[in-house]
Design a protein around this motif. Sequence first.
Motif, PDB file in Angstrom:
ATOM      1  N   ALA A  57       0.828  -1.211   0.000  1.00 50.60           N
ATOM      2  CA  ALA A  57       0.000   0.000   0.000  1.00 50.60           C
ATOM      3  C   ALA A  57       0.862   1.261   0.000  1.00 50.60           C
ATOM      4  O   ALA A  57       0.426   2.301  -0.513  1.00 50.60           O
ATOM      5  N   GLU A  58       2.061   1.182   0.551  1.00 49.69           N
ATOM      6  CA  GLU A  58       2.966   2.336   0.525  1.00 49.69           C
ATOM      7  C   GLU A  58       3.279   2.764  -0.904  1.00 49.69           C
ATOM      8  O   GLU A  58       3.551   3.933  -1.165  1.00 49.69           O
ATOM      9  N   LYS A  59       3.243   1.834  -1.840  1.00 48.03           N
ATOM     10  CA  LYS A  59       3.651   2.089  -3.220  1.00 48.03           C
ATOM     11  C   LYS A  59       2.486   2.336  -4.172  1.00 48.03           C
ATOM     12  O   LYS A  59       2.699   2.619  -5.338  1.00 48.03           O
ATOM     13  N   SER A  60       1.254   2.183  -3.677  1.00 45.39           N
ATOM     14  CA  SER A  60       0.104   2.265  -4.573  1.00 45.39           C
ATOM     15  C   SER A  60      -1.010   3.112  -3.961  1.00 45.39           C
ATOM     16  O   SER A  60      -1.600   2.725  -2.950  1.00 45.39           O
ATOM     17  N   ARG A  61      -1.303   4.217  -4.602  1.00 45.22           N
ATOM     18  CA  ARG A  61      -2.381   5.091  -4.130  1.00 45.22           C
ATOM     19  C   ARG A  61      -3.725   4.357  -4.185  1.00 45.22           C
ATOM     20  O   ARG A  61      -4.548   4.463  -3.281  1.00 45.22           O
ATOM     21  N   GLN A  62      -3.946   3.586  -5.237  1.00 45.51           N
ATOM     22  CA  GLN A  62      -5.203   2.842  -5.391  1.00 45.51           C
ATOM     23  C   GLN A  62      -5.357   1.806  -4.276  1.00 45.51           C
ATOM     24  O   GLN A  62      -6.431   1.661  -3.695  1.00 45.51           O
ATOM     25  N   ARG A  64      -3.909   1.925  -1.325  1.00 53.63           N
ATOM     26  CA  ARG A  64      -4.111   2.671  -0.072  1.00 53.63           C
ATOM     27  C   ARG A  64      -5.576   3.053   0.091  1.00 53.63           C
ATOM     28  O   ARG A  64      -6.139   2.950   1.184  1.00 53.63           O
ATOM     29  N   ALA A  65      -6.213   3.493  -0.993  1.00 58.38           N
ATOM     30  CA  ALA A  65      -7.624   3.878  -0.929  1.00 58.38           C
ATOM     31  C   ALA A  65      -8.502   2.668  -0.613  1.00 58.38           C
ATOM     32  O   ALA A  65      -9.407   2.742   0.218  1.00 58.38           O
TER      33      ALA A  65
END
Length: 127
Positions: A57-62, A64-65
Motif C-alpha cells: 500500500a505504501e507504493k500504490s495510491r489505489q 491505499r484507498a
Amino acid sequence: MSRLHSHAELIEQMVALRKLSHHHVLPLLGLATDGMRNYCHIMPYMALSLDKLLRHAEKSRQLRAAFGAQWLPMACSITEGLDHLHSRGVGHWALKPSNVMLDPKMGVKLTDYGRSPSWLLYGLGQM
C-alpha cells in the motif's frame, strides 16, 4: 522456534491451544519438534499478511484507498480475535502486522499466539 520447560508442558499447551476455535484465530494443526525441546506450531498456510499489505500500500495510491475502506472492519476483527484469546486465558504477546493474516476477502486470522511463555498462559487448564 520456542522453548518449553518440559515435554508435559508442551503437550498441555498444544492440547489447550487446539481448543481455540474462532473465525479470527488461525487454528493450530499440530507441532513440529527437533526432539530437543525446540518446537514450532503448524497452522494453515496463508499467503497474505497485514505487513505485506501495508508494504504494498505504501507504493500504490489505489491500494491505499481500497485498504482505507477495509481498515475499520480489520481492526474490529483483530479485536474480536484478541478478545477470544484473552477470554480463554491466552495472551498474544507477539501481535504485529506480520502475525495478522488475511484471506482473499481480507478476512483477519491471528497467528503466532502460542509463543507466550507458559506462565503467561494463565487459564489453559480452565478451557
